[in-house]
Design a protein around this motif. Structure first.
Motif, short mmCIF file in Angstrom:
data_model
loop_
_atom_site.label_atom_id
_atom_site.label_comp_id
_atom_site.label_asym_id
_atom_site.label_seq_id
_atom_site.Cartn_x
_atom_site.Cartn_y
_atom_site.Cartn_z
N ILE A 50 3.60 12.33 -4.70
CA ILE A 50 2.34 12.05 -4.20
C ILE A 50 1.74 11.10 -5.51
CG2 ILE A 50 0.04 13.09 -3.67
CD1 ILE A 50 1.52 15.99 -2.79
N ALA A 51 2.04 10.02 -5.38
CA ALA A 51 1.64 9.19 -6.84
C ALA A 51 0.21 9.37 -7.13
CB ALA A 51 1.87 7.54 -6.43
N LEU B 73 0.70 -1.27 0.21
CA LEU B 73 -0.07 0.02 -0.12
C LEU B 73 0.92 1.20 0.04
CD1 LEU B 73 -2.83 -1.02 2.44
CD2 LEU B 73 -2.95 -0.98 -0.02
N CYS B 74 2.14 1.05 -0.39
CA CYS B 74 2.81 2.17 -0.38
C CYS B 74 2.84 3.09 -1.69
CB CYS B 74 4.45 2.27 -0.24
SG CYS B 74 4.89 1.25 -1.73
N GLY B 75 2.11 2.63 -2.70
CA GLY B 75 1.81 3.40 -3.88
C GLY B 75 2.60 2.77 -5.00
N LYS B 76 3.13 1.74 -5.01
CA LYS B 76 3.85 1.32 -6.30
C LYS B 76 2.85 1.10 -7.47
CE LYS B 76 4.80 -2.45 -3.86
NZ LYS B 76 4.29 -2.06 -2.41
N THR B 77 1.88 0.35 -7.44
CA THR B 77 0.76 0.42 -8.33
C THR B 77 0.20 1.54 -8.85
OG1 THR B 77 0.09 -1.97 -7.65
CG2 THR B 77 -1.32 -0.73 -9.16
N THR B 78 0.20 2.41 -8.00
CA THR B 78 -0.33 3.88 -8.37
C THR B 78 0.72 4.73 -9.10
OG1 THR B 78 -1.31 3.93 -6.41
CG2 THR B 78 -1.35 5.90 -7.42
N ASP C 119 1.42 13.96 0.87
CA ASP C 119 0.44 15.09 0.79
C ASP C 119 -0.31 14.68 2.43
OD1 ASP C 119 -0.31 12.35 -0.07
OD2 ASP C 119 -2.34 12.89 -0.18
N ASN D 198 6.76 8.59 -1.03
CA ASN D 198 5.59 8.91 -1.36
C ASN D 198 4.50 9.26 -0.27
OD1 ASN D 198 3.43 8.84 -3.33
ND2 ASN D 198 2.96 6.85 -3.02
N1 GDP Z 1 -2.78 10.11 -0.07
C1 GDP Z 1 -2.29 9.60 -0.75
N2 GDP Z 1 -2.65 8.16 -1.23
C2 GDP Z 1 -1.85 7.52 -1.91
C3 GDP Z 1 -0.80 8.08 -2.49
N3 GDP Z 1 -0.23 7.17 -3.39
C4 GDP Z 1 -0.96 5.97 -3.54
N4 GDP Z 1 -2.08 6.28 -2.66
C5 GDP Z 1 -3.26 5.26 -2.27
O1 GDP Z 1 -2.62 4.03 -1.47
C6 GDP Z 1 -3.35 2.86 -1.76
C7 GDP Z 1 -2.55 1.90 -2.05
O2 GDP Z 1 -1.85 2.31 -3.40
P1 GDP Z 1 -1.12 1.06 -4.31
O3 GDP Z 1 -0.57 1.72 -5.56
O4 GDP Z 1 -2.31 0.07 -4.65
O5 GDP Z 1 -0.27 0.43 -3.36
P2 GDP Z 1 0.97 -0.68 -3.65
O6 GDP Z 1 0.32 -1.82 -2.63
O7 GDP Z 1 2.28 -0.16 -3.25
O8 GDP Z 1 0.84 -1.10 -5.28
C8 GDP Z 1 -4.29 3.44 -2.93
O9 GDP Z 1 -5.68 3.68 -2.33
C9 GDP Z 1 -3.83 4.71 -3.44
O10 GDP Z 1 -4.61 5.46 -3.91
C10 GDP Z 1 -0.47 9.32 -2.34
O11 GDP Z 1 0.72 9.90 -2.57
N5 GDP Z 1 -1.10 10.02 -1.41
#
Ligand code: GDP
Ligand code: MG
Lengths: 160, 195
Positions: free
Chosen positions: B169-170, B22-27, B144, B141
């Motif tokens: 802020i992905a 949930l750190c934002g890799k996929t995003t 915000d 990441n």
């Molecule tokens: N507030 C905030 N939320 C983010 C940011 N980047 C990603 N998210 C949210 O964090 C959650 C997990 O992101 P995801 O990309 O699936 O994480 P992954 O597990 O690393 O692939 C999602 O709900 C995204 O919308 C960011 O920069 N700021």
């Protein structure tokens, strides 16, 4: 250990493509393609126009990596052949020279027996080519086409 | 491992986005996908669970233009972040040319960041790579969020190597391309060395 970088030269590429073309014809298959174990497409033959070969390559490599992981867990080195049966199309996946993946897509116009037979023959030839290729790559005299690039060349790529 | 094809005059490189769940890799990949011209990208593939958590990997092929007559193509992958997917993460790291470590800036996630980074080092080592020697950048990441740690703090804990680091802020895309450009550049510079 880290495997050597993959390099493909015109000469070997033509030989490999010719084998893929022939395999595709002789096995009565729709598509044949070769993928590096890291997921990069090396060559393809047959009806590839409407096929997303980049995605296919990446997923095939993921598939082989995952089944390879499974094999290790049960004490096998790797599964050298995988077969996926669909309603219309089937996938025959095998490993060549330990590091490339040969994929054949075929339907009812062919059969698993025929595909296996033709794949066997092609695998022998491909193995020879890849072994020569890997030697060529490892030769320190081979050099890199990128030795000459400048930081400016790299910067220009991102200049928008 | 990069793949140089003299026949099609292409050079292919593999970049992996690593980090805790949930750190934002996929995003990151979703934003890159959304902002790239159709001719420069392939399909983005996400092997995810029904709740959109990455199960095996996300994959995005990108073309960045030509260098000396060679098309440069980058294959971006993300790993599943959850601890129990370690076997999958190892597989995805195979043949990697460059790593982006995406950290979650939230103070509560610091433990998870550290754990994931340790895991990255161990998994790379298993394959004969050393994080100190491969192209590698860090992204902080979720800048915000109100509970984000300071960059100094993140940097101290997660970037002892002093590699290039970026805030992002992905979710809005801020910092995403800066990170991508930095890692792509490092990968190309490494190729130049002719490793
Ligand atoms: N507030 C905030 N939320 C983010 C940011 N980047 C990603 N998210 C949210 O964090 C959650 C997990 O992101 P995801 O990309 O699936 O994480 P992954 O597990 O690393 O692939 C999602 O709900 C995204 O919308 C960011 O920069 N700021
Ligand atoms: Mg994910």
């Amino acid at each position: 250990m880290v495997s050597p970088q993959m390099v493909m030269y015109e000469e070997e590429f033509n030989q490999i493509s010719a084998i893929c073309d022939r395999l595709c014809r002789e096995a009565n298959s729709k598509v044949v393609f070769l993928v590096d174990k890291n997921g990069q497409l090396i060559a393809s033959a047959g009806e590839t126009e409407n096929l997303d070969t980049t995605s296919l390559a990446s997923l095939t490599a993921g598939n082989i990596a995952a089944t390879g992981g499974l094999a290790k867990l049960i004490g096998e080195r790797e599964f050298s052949i995988l077969f996926h049966e669909g309603e219309k199309d089937n996938l025959h996946i095998s490993i060549v020279a330990g590091r490339v993946i040969l994929v054949v897509i075929f339907d009812a116009r062919s059969s698993l027996g025929l595909v296996r037979l033709r794949v066997k023959k092609s695998t022998l030839e491909l193995t020879g080519i890849f072994e020569r290729l890997l030697k060529k790559i490892e030769d320190p005299a081979a050099g890199s086409p990128f030795a000459e690039i400048t930081d400016e060349d790299i910067d220009n790529l991102f200049s928008d | 491992m990069s793949f140089i094809n003299y026949s099609s005059r292409e050079i292919n490189c593999k970049i992996v986005y690593y980090g805790p769940g949930l750190c934002g890799k996929t995003t990151n990949l979703q934003y890159i996908y959304a902002k790239t011209n159709p001719e420069a990208k392939g399909k983005m593939i996400s092997l995810a669970t029904e709740t959109e958590r990455t199960l095996f990997f996300d994959f995005l092929p990108l073309s960045l233009g030509e260098i000396r007559g060679f098309k440069t193509r980058f294959h971006l992958y993300t790993v599943p972040g959850q601890v129990f997917y370690d076997a999958s993460r190892k597989l995805i790291l195979k043949g990697v040319d460059g790593v982006v470590f995406v950290a979650d800036s939230q103070i509560e996630r610091m433990e998870a960041n550290l754990e994931s980074m340790e895991n990255l080092k161990v998994n790379l080592q298993e394959q004969g790579y050393d994080l100190k020697q491969i192209p590698y950048v860090v992204q902080y990441n979720k800048r915000d969020l109100p509970n984000a740690a300071t960059v100094e703090e993140l940097s101290r804990l997660l970037n002892a190597e002093r590699v290039p680091e970026f805030q992002s802020i992905a979710a809005t895309g801020w910092g995403v391309f800066d990170t991508l450009k930095a890692i792509a550049k490092l990968v190309l510079q490494e190729l130049k060395k002719g490793r």
